[in-house]
Write a protein that holds these residues in place. Sequence first.
Motif, PDB file in Angstrom:
ATOM      1  N   GLU A   2      -0.067 -10.952 -10.135  1.00  0.00           N
ATOM      2  CA  GLU A   2      -0.866 -11.546  -9.061  1.00  0.00           C
ATOM      3  C   GLU A   2      -0.018 -11.900  -7.849  1.00  0.00           C
ATOM      4  O   GLU A   2      -0.404 -11.623  -6.712  1.00  0.00           O
ATOM      5  CB  GLU A   2      -1.601 -12.789  -9.561  1.00  0.00           C
ATOM      6  N   SER A   3       1.159 -12.493  -8.083  1.00  0.00           N
ATOM      7  CA  SER A   3       2.001 -12.865  -6.939  1.00  0.00           C
ATOM      8  C   SER A   3       2.534 -11.625  -6.216  1.00  0.00           C
ATOM      9  O   SER A   3       2.663 -11.619  -4.991  1.00  0.00           O
ATOM     10  CB  SER A   3       3.153 -13.770  -7.383  1.00  0.00           C
ATOM     11  N   GLU A   4       2.829 -10.574  -6.951  1.00  0.00           N
ATOM     12  CA  GLU A   4       3.296  -9.322  -6.338  1.00  0.00           C
ATOM     13  C   GLU A   4       2.186  -8.707  -5.480  1.00  0.00           C
ATOM     14  O   GLU A   4       2.415  -8.309  -4.333  1.00  0.00           O
ATOM     15  CB  GLU A   4       3.745  -8.343  -7.423  1.00  0.00           C
ATOM     16  N   LEU A   5       0.984  -8.629  -6.013  1.00  0.00           N
ATOM     17  CA  LEU A   5      -0.139  -8.074  -5.234  1.00  0.00           C
ATOM     18  C   LEU A   5      -0.449  -8.934  -4.018  1.00  0.00           C
ATOM     19  O   LEU A   5      -0.737  -8.412  -2.934  1.00  0.00           O
ATOM     20  CB  LEU A   5      -1.377  -7.936  -6.117  1.00  0.00           C
ATOM     21  N   THR A   6      -0.373 -10.255  -4.183  1.00  0.00           N
ATOM     22  CA  THR A   6      -0.623 -11.158  -3.060  1.00  0.00           C
ATOM     23  C   THR A   6       0.395 -10.922  -1.951  1.00  0.00           C
ATOM     24  O   THR A   6       0.034 -10.831  -0.777  1.00  0.00           O
ATOM     25  CB  THR A   6      -0.567 -12.622  -3.528  1.00  0.00           C
ATOM     26  N   GLY A  27       2.503   8.662  -6.715  1.00  0.00           N
ATOM     27  CA  GLY A  27       2.019   7.756  -7.742  1.00  0.00           C
ATOM     28  C   GLY A  27       2.771   6.436  -7.702  1.00  0.00           C
ATOM     29  O   GLY A  27       3.784   6.281  -7.019  1.00  0.00           O
ATOM     30  N   CYS A  28       2.285   5.473  -8.431  1.00  0.00           N
ATOM     31  CA  CYS A  28       2.976   4.193  -8.550  1.00  0.00           C
ATOM     32  C   CYS A  28       2.780   3.672  -9.966  1.00  0.00           C
ATOM     33  O   CYS A  28       1.913   4.147 -10.699  1.00  0.00           O
ATOM     34  CB  CYS A  28       2.469   3.192  -7.518  1.00  0.00           C
ATOM     35  N   LYS A  29       3.611   2.720 -10.339  1.00  0.00           N
ATOM     36  CA  LYS A  29       3.480   2.128 -11.667  1.00  0.00           C
ATOM     37  C   LYS A  29       4.019   0.711 -11.626  1.00  0.00           C
ATOM     38  O   LYS A  29       4.798   0.340 -10.744  1.00  0.00           O
ATOM     39  CB  LYS A  29       4.220   2.951 -12.719  1.00  0.00           C
ATOM     40  N   TRP A  30       3.592  -0.084 -12.575  1.00  0.00           N
ATOM     41  CA  TRP A  30       4.076  -1.445 -12.728  1.00  0.00           C
ATOM     42  C   TRP A  30       5.315  -1.440 -13.605  1.00  0.00           C
ATOM     43  O   TRP A  30       5.361  -0.766 -14.630  1.00  0.00           O
ATOM     44  CB  TRP A  30       3.007  -2.332 -13.359  1.00  0.00           C
ATOM     45  N   ASP A 104       8.534   5.657   9.838  1.00  0.00           N
ATOM     46  CA  ASP A 104       8.106   6.558  10.903  1.00  0.00           C
ATOM     47  C   ASP A 104       7.116   7.597  10.382  1.00  0.00           C
ATOM     48  O   ASP A 104       6.319   8.139  11.122  1.00  0.00           O
ATOM     49  CB  ASP A 104       9.313   7.272  11.515  1.00  0.00           C
ATOM     50  N   GLU A 105       7.204   7.900   9.075  1.00  0.00           N
ATOM     51  CA  GLU A 105       6.344   8.901   8.465  1.00  0.00           C
ATOM     52  C   GLU A 105       5.095   8.232   7.876  1.00  0.00           C
ATOM     53  O   GLU A 105       5.092   7.059   7.588  1.00  0.00           O
ATOM     54  CB  GLU A 105       7.078   9.635   7.328  1.00  0.00           C
ATOM     55  N   GLU A 106       4.056   9.035   7.716  1.00  0.00           N
ATOM     56  CA  GLU A 106       2.871   8.570   7.008  1.00  0.00           C
ATOM     57  C   GLU A 106       3.059   8.900   5.531  1.00  0.00           C
ATOM     58  O   GLU A 106       3.276  10.056   5.167  1.00  0.00           O
ATOM     59  CB  GLU A 106       1.615   9.238   7.533  1.00  0.00           C
ATOM     60  N   ILE A 107       3.010   7.894   4.688  1.00  0.00           N
ATOM     61  CA  ILE A 107       3.180   8.055   3.253  1.00  0.00           C
ATOM     62  C   ILE A 107       1.873   7.649   2.593  1.00  0.00           C
ATOM     63  O   ILE A 107       1.312   6.597   2.899  1.00  0.00           O
ATOM     64  CB  ILE A 107       4.337   7.173   2.718  1.00  0.00           C
ATOM     65  N   TYR A 108       1.401   8.483   1.691  1.00  0.00           N
ATOM     66  CA  TYR A 108       0.176   8.186   0.963  1.00  0.00           C
ATOM     67  C   TYR A 108       0.518   7.921  -0.491  1.00  0.00           C
ATOM     68  O   TYR A 108       1.280   8.651  -1.100  1.00  0.00           O
ATOM     69  CB  TYR A 108      -0.806   9.355   1.092  1.00  0.00           C
ATOM     70  N   ILE A 109      -0.044   6.840  -1.015  1.00  0.00           N
ATOM     71  CA  ILE A 109       0.248   6.421  -2.391  1.00  0.00           C
ATOM     72  C   ILE A 109      -1.064   6.134  -3.110  1.00  0.00           C
ATOM     73  O   ILE A 109      -2.035   5.702  -2.493  1.00  0.00           O
ATOM     74  CB  ILE A 109       1.179   5.189  -2.378  1.00  0.00           C
ATOM     75  N   ASP A 110      -1.078   6.433  -4.390  1.00  0.00           N
ATOM     76  CA  ASP A 110      -2.255   6.087  -5.198  1.00  0.00           C
ATOM     77  C   ASP A 110      -2.391   4.585  -5.257  1.00  0.00           C
ATOM     78  O   ASP A 110      -1.395   3.854  -5.271  1.00  0.00           O
ATOM     79  CB  ASP A 110      -2.107   6.640  -6.631  1.00  0.00           C
ATOM     80  N   LEU A 111      -3.598   4.097  -5.312  1.00  0.00           N
ATOM     81  CA  LEU A 111      -3.822   2.666  -5.450  1.00  0.00           C
ATOM     82  C   LEU A 111      -3.377   2.196  -6.837  1.00  0.00           C
ATOM     83  O   LEU A 111      -3.542   2.918  -7.815  1.00  0.00           O
ATOM     84  CB  LEU A 111      -5.306   2.335  -5.251  1.00  0.00           C
ATOM     85  N   PRO A 112      -2.813   1.002  -6.908  1.00  0.00           N
ATOM     86  CA  PRO A 112      -2.393   0.484  -8.235  1.00  0.00           C
ATOM     87  C   PRO A 112      -3.611   0.160  -9.082  1.00  0.00           C
ATOM     88  O   PRO A 112      -4.668  -0.095  -8.588  1.00  0.00           O
ATOM     89  CB  PRO A 112      -1.604  -0.765  -7.896  1.00  0.00           C
TER      90      PRO A 112
END
Length: 112
Positions: A2-6, A27-30, A104-112
């Motif tokens: 929760e604190s990380e997402l906040t 992608g992303c991961k916890w 400077d670049e546009e980076i797209y990441i999956d939502l957590p």
Amino acid sequence: MESELTALMENHTWDVVPLPPHRKPIGCKWVYKIKFKSDGSIERYKARLVAKGFTQREGFDYHETFSPVAKEVTVRSFLFIATIRNWSLHQMDVHNAILHGDLDEEIYIDLP
């Protein structure tokens, strides 16, 4: 978590947008870690959201990398000078330091 997402949301780390054609999101991961006290008891539980940057391609997703890290000799020299000049020193922890950079670049990441 929760604190990380906040922190991520308060720092406006990302905007939720539709994925443009011909772009692949990263992608992303916890990542979880337990921090222990010196006596072996649990001090706290830590969680960090990390991007799977190994899927990026140089020249397309990024053009350069930069990671500012102080060398030990630099820190020791600074502490030496501070000691002989009788400067007061304070320690602080910077949480979410990576969030304070600009891309400077546009980076797209999956939502957590």
